[in-house]
Design a protein around this motif. Structure first.
Motif, PDB file in Angstrom:
ATOM      1  N   LEU A 162       0.912  -1.294  -0.003  1.00 26.93           N
ATOM      2  CA  LEU A 162      -0.118  -0.130   0.062  1.00 26.93           C
ATOM      3  C   LEU A 162       0.750   1.284  -0.077  1.00 26.93           C
ATOM      4  CD1 LEU A 162      -2.778  -0.775   2.572  1.00 26.93           C
ATOM      5  CD2 LEU A 162      -2.697  -1.404   0.120  1.00 26.93           C
ATOM      6  N   SER A 163       1.866   1.227   0.847  1.00 20.76           N
ATOM      7  CA  SER A 163       2.789   2.212   0.943  1.00 20.76           C
ATOM      8  C   SER A 163       3.602   2.770  -0.500  1.00 20.76           C
ATOM      9  CB  SER A 163       4.009   2.144   1.932  1.00 20.76           C
ATOM     10  OG  SER A 163       3.248   2.157   3.228  1.00 20.76           O
ATOM     11  N   VAL A 164       3.968   1.283  -1.011  1.00 21.98           N
ATOM     12  CA  VAL A 164       4.577   1.669  -2.531  1.00 21.98           C
ATOM     13  C   VAL A 164       3.895   2.000  -3.312  1.00 21.98           C
ATOM     14  CG1 VAL A 164       5.522  -0.121  -4.353  1.00 21.98           C
ATOM     15  CG2 VAL A 164       6.272  -0.438  -2.059  1.00 21.98           C
ATOM     16  N   SER A 165       2.619   1.520  -3.295  1.00 30.02           N
ATOM     17  CA  SER A 165       1.517   2.031  -4.515  1.00 30.02           C
ATOM     18  C   SER A 165       1.487   3.605  -4.470  1.00 30.02           C
ATOM     19  CB  SER A 165       0.227   1.436  -4.428  1.00 30.02           C
ATOM     20  OG  SER A 165       0.269   0.078  -4.512  1.00 30.02           O
ATOM     21  N   ARG A 166       1.125   3.979  -3.163  1.00 29.56           N
ATOM     22  CA  ARG A 166       0.965   5.486  -2.987  1.00 29.56           C
ATOM     23  C   ARG A 166       2.151   6.216  -3.300  1.00 29.56           C
ATOM     24  NH1 ARG A 166      -2.929   9.173  -2.589  1.00 29.56           N
ATOM     25  NH2 ARG A 166      -2.449  11.162  -1.697  1.00 29.56           N
ATOM     26  N   GLY A 167       3.554   5.777  -2.688  1.00 34.28           N
ATOM     27  CA  GLY A 167       4.613   6.572  -3.218  1.00 34.28           C
ATOM     28  C   GLY A 167       4.786   6.681  -4.659  1.00 34.28           C
TER      29      GLY A 167
END
Length: 264
Positions: A162-167
């Motif tokens: 989820l963090s990878v996607s948002r970043g």
């Protein structure tokens, strides 16, 4: 709504079976040229034939390679150098008592479930941005939000996605490229059938085993059944389309109402 992905090339990682193969079929039916990925040539070749048959098209090829390794990644990139739609579906899961998960297993899960996606995004985002169009989808899980006690290491990797996607959505800002996560709920695949049996035993019929699993281990589900892979694929196909041009940086749920939260 008619989704037409004609002229687009889509790579689906970990797509020789289960959710990944259903996504490959869905994208192929929408007109995309689909590249199926798995670790071994034989399983990839078999999956290519299955996807072609189910989708009713011959425009399906394979790219074998273990994306948890740099060598395997190079092999896949050589077979599929130009991609418009990237679906990072590759992942492993399994139940392990938390205090028995050693360092090597934590690292293995991170390599396969997170770093493989990062490698693929690094490879394809620049070319998508240069063209002014692209779709990147990372297949996450309800376990990213509701960490399962029986597989904390798996939940950790899906939270990381989820963090990878948002970043990376921020990195792609203003480019015409969208980056999203799909939060898949408990889904009916061969691997999940094995997982269910591992938790509830082999004594019951599959219907009984599924019901016991949902009641005991996934009671939050509002549909009170396992999700079918095609239901996950439907969301992915939509997010891969021009219709989803204003949806980016999001975590879209196909979880049967499992996550007891309004957001994400």
């Amino acid at each position: 709504m008619h989704i037409d992905l004609s002229g687009k090339t889509a790579l689906v990682t970990g797509s020789t079976q289960g959710i990944g193969r259903a996504i490959a079929v869905g994208l192929a039916r929408a007109g995309a040229r689909v590249v199926v990925n798995g670790r071994r040539n034989d399983t990839v070749e078999e999956a290519v034939l299955c996807v072609r048959a189910e989708a009713g098209t011959d425009d399906v090829t394979g790219a074998a390679g273990d994306l948890a390794t740099a060598e395997g990644t190079r092999a896949v990139l050589a077979a599929a150098p130009d991609v418009d739609v990237l679906v990072n579906n590759l992942g492993v899961f399994g139940a392990t008592p938390p205090l028995e998960i050693d360092d090597a297993e934590w690292l293995r899960y991170f390599e396969i479930n997170v770093l493989s996606a990062v490698r693929m995004i690094r490879a394809f985002l620049p070319q998508m941005r240069e063209r002014g169009w692209g779709r990147i989808l990372n297949i996450a899980s309800d376990s990213a939000v509701v960490i399962p006690a029986e597989m904390i290491h798996y939940g950790m990797t899906k939270t990381a996605l989820l963090s990878v996607s948002r970043g990376f959505a921020k990195e792609a800002a203003g480019s015409g490229v969208t980056v999203n996560s799909v939060i898949a709920g408990p889904t009916h695949t061969a691997g999940v059938e094995d997982f269910v049996r591992q938790l509830v035993g082999d004594q019951a019929s599959w219907d009984e085993a599924q019901r016991e699993f949902m009641i005991k281990y996934r009671p939050q589900s509002l549909i009170q059944r396992l999700i079918e892979p095609e239901e996950i694929a439907n969301m992915v196909v939509y997010l891969s389309s021009p219709y989803a041009s204003a949806t980016t940086g999001g975590a879209l749920r196909v979880d049967g109402g499992y996550v007891d939260s309004i957001l994400p």
